[in-house]
Motif scaffolding. Sequence first.
Motif, PDB file in Angstrom:
ATOM      1  N   ILE A  18       0.854  -1.257   0.136  1.00 15.41           N
ATOM      2  CA  ILE A  18       0.015   0.156   0.001  1.00 15.41           C
ATOM      3  C   ILE A  18       0.739   1.123   0.128  1.00 15.41           C
ATOM      4  O   ILE A  18       0.598   2.236  -0.648  1.00 15.41           O
ATOM      5  CB  ILE A  18      -0.996   0.039   1.189  1.00 15.41           C
ATOM      6  N   VAL A  19       1.805   1.216   0.627  1.00 14.58           N
ATOM      7  CA  VAL A  19       2.848   2.409   0.777  1.00 14.58           C
ATOM      8  C   VAL A  19       3.318   2.744  -0.478  1.00 14.58           C
ATOM      9  O   VAL A  19       3.741   3.697  -0.950  1.00 14.58           O
ATOM     10  CB  VAL A  19       3.955   2.384   1.739  1.00 14.58           C
ATOM     11  N   SER A  23       3.003   6.034  -3.051  1.00 14.93           N
ATOM     12  CA  SER A  23       4.475   6.602  -3.566  1.00 14.93           C
ATOM     13  C   SER A  23       4.439   6.720  -4.840  1.00 14.93           C
ATOM     14  O   SER A  23       4.687   7.831  -5.524  1.00 14.93           O
ATOM     15  CB  SER A  23       5.619   6.164  -2.800  1.00 14.93           C
ATOM     16  N   VAL A  24       3.798   5.702  -5.524  1.00 17.63           N
ATOM     17  CA  VAL A  24       3.937   5.731  -6.972  1.00 17.63           C
ATOM     18  C   VAL A  24       2.823   6.711  -7.650  1.00 17.63           C
ATOM     19  O   VAL A  24       3.033   7.584  -8.405  1.00 17.63           O
ATOM     20  CB  VAL A  24       3.630   4.236  -7.844  1.00 17.63           C
ATOM     21  N   VAL A  25       1.619   6.648  -7.033  1.00 16.22           N
ATOM     22  CA  VAL A  25       0.732   7.755  -7.344  1.00 16.22           C
ATOM     23  C   VAL A  25       1.131   8.974  -6.784  1.00 16.22           C
ATOM     24  O   VAL A  25       0.931  10.145  -7.877  1.00 16.22           O
ATOM     25  CB  VAL A  25      -0.487   7.510  -6.725  1.00 16.22           C
ATOM     26  N   ALA A  26       1.944   9.379  -5.892  1.00 18.39           N
ATOM     27  CA  ALA A  26       2.333  10.841  -5.634  1.00 18.39           C
ATOM     28  C   ALA A  26       3.121  10.954  -6.695  1.00 18.39           C
ATOM     29  O   ALA A  26       3.177  12.265  -6.940  1.00 18.39           O
ATOM     30  CB  ALA A  26       2.925  10.516  -4.098  1.00 18.39           C
ATOM     31  N   ALA A  29       1.409  11.989  -9.854  1.00 13.58           N
ATOM     32  CA  ALA A  29       0.870  13.215  -9.705  1.00 13.58           C
ATOM     33  C   ALA A  29       1.884  14.588  -9.723  1.00 13.58           C
ATOM     34  O   ALA A  29       1.631  15.607 -10.244  1.00 13.58           O
ATOM     35  CB  ALA A  29       0.055  13.319  -8.504  1.00 13.58           C
ATOM     36  N   ALA A  30       3.130  14.256  -9.246  1.00 18.42           N
ATOM     37  CA  ALA A  30       3.976  15.232  -9.041  1.00 18.42           C
ATOM     38  C   ALA A  30       4.447  15.444 -10.685  1.00 18.42           C
ATOM     39  O   ALA A  30       4.682  16.770 -11.062  1.00 18.42           O
ATOM     40  CB  ALA A  30       5.151  15.003  -8.275  1.00 18.42           C
ATOM     41  N   GLN A  31       4.628  14.641 -11.237  1.00 19.03           N
ATOM     42  CA  GLN A  31       5.102  14.550 -12.588  1.00 19.03           C
ATOM     43  C   GLN A  31       4.467  15.449 -13.602  1.00 19.03           C
ATOM     44  O   GLN A  31       4.510  16.445 -14.255  1.00 19.03           O
ATOM     45  CB  GLN A  31       5.604  13.220 -13.471  1.00 19.03           C
ATOM     46  N   GLN A  32       2.970  15.197 -13.363  1.00 21.42           N
ATOM     47  CA  GLN A  32       1.856  15.602 -14.090  1.00 21.42           C
ATOM     48  C   GLN A  32       1.791  17.231 -13.638  1.00 21.42           C
ATOM     49  O   GLN A  32       1.659  18.144 -14.599  1.00 21.42           O
ATOM     50  CB  GLN A  32       0.523  14.909 -13.664  1.00 21.42           C
ATOM     51  N   GLN A  33       1.803  17.507 -12.321  1.00 15.41           N
ATOM     52  CA  GLN A  33       1.696  18.892 -12.023  1.00 15.41           C
ATOM     53  C   GLN A  33       3.101  19.549 -12.601  1.00 15.41           C
ATOM     54  O   GLN A  33       2.820  20.954 -12.863  1.00 15.41           O
ATOM     55  CB  GLN A  33       1.811  19.202 -10.559  1.00 15.41           C
ATOM     56  N   SER A  34       4.039  19.057 -12.420  1.00 16.76           N
ATOM     57  CA  SER A  34       5.321  19.738 -12.978  1.00 16.76           C
ATOM     58  C   SER A  34       5.161  20.140 -14.483  1.00 16.76           C
ATOM     59  O   SER A  34       5.674  21.050 -15.023  1.00 16.76           O
ATOM     60  CB  SER A  34       6.499  18.771 -12.659  1.00 16.76           C
ATOM     61  N   SER A  35       4.672  18.997 -15.042  1.00 12.43           N
ATOM     62  CA  SER A  35       4.462  19.429 -16.619  1.00 12.43           C
ATOM     63  C   SER A  35       3.420  20.143 -16.958  1.00 12.43           C
ATOM     64  O   SER A  35       3.518  21.279 -17.868  1.00 12.43           O
ATOM     65  CB  SER A  35       4.145  17.995 -17.282  1.00 12.43           C
ATOM     66  N   ALA A  36       2.564  20.514 -16.087  1.00  8.67           N
ATOM     67  CA  ALA A  36       1.484  21.460 -16.310  1.00  8.67           C
ATOM     68  C   ALA A  36       2.115  22.881 -16.134  1.00  8.67           C
ATOM     69  O   ALA A  36       1.595  23.841 -16.540  1.00  8.67           O
ATOM     70  CB  ALA A  36       0.300  21.181 -15.258  1.00  8.67           C
ATOM     71  N   HIS A  37       2.892  22.928 -14.810  1.00 10.10           N
ATOM     72  CA  HIS A  37       3.716  24.098 -14.568  1.00 10.10           C
ATOM     73  C   HIS A  37       4.488  24.568 -15.660  1.00 10.10           C
ATOM     74  O   HIS A  37       4.708  25.774 -16.068  1.00 10.10           O
ATOM     75  CB  HIS A  37       4.431  24.090 -13.444  1.00 10.10           C
ATOM     76  N   ALA A  38       5.213  23.650 -16.324  1.00  9.86           N
ATOM     77  CA  ALA A  38       5.997  23.981 -17.443  1.00  9.86           C
ATOM     78  C   ALA A  38       5.306  24.380 -18.777  1.00  9.86           C
ATOM     79  O   ALA A  38       5.751  25.181 -19.401  1.00  9.86           O
ATOM     80  CB  ALA A  38       6.965  22.837 -17.887  1.00  9.86           C
TER      81      ALA A  38
END
Length: 53
Positions: A18-19, A23-26, A29-38
């Motif tokens: 589960i952990v 961490s994979v989902v997080a 999500a961080a990669q998607q947010q980073s690409s959206a900011h870019a």
Amino acid sequence: MKAAFGILALYVSIPLAIVAAQSVVAHEAAQQQSSAHAAVAEVIPTAVVVDRH
């Protein structure tokens, strides 16, 4: 004894799985947010960003 060990292994491995999944989902999500900011950074000219700060 083998059954007890198997139950113990499941008891330990399920929370670890589960952990790991969280961490994979997080990370995704961080990669998607980073690409959206870019993408937004490419649209907004640098002069506008400098003037706002």
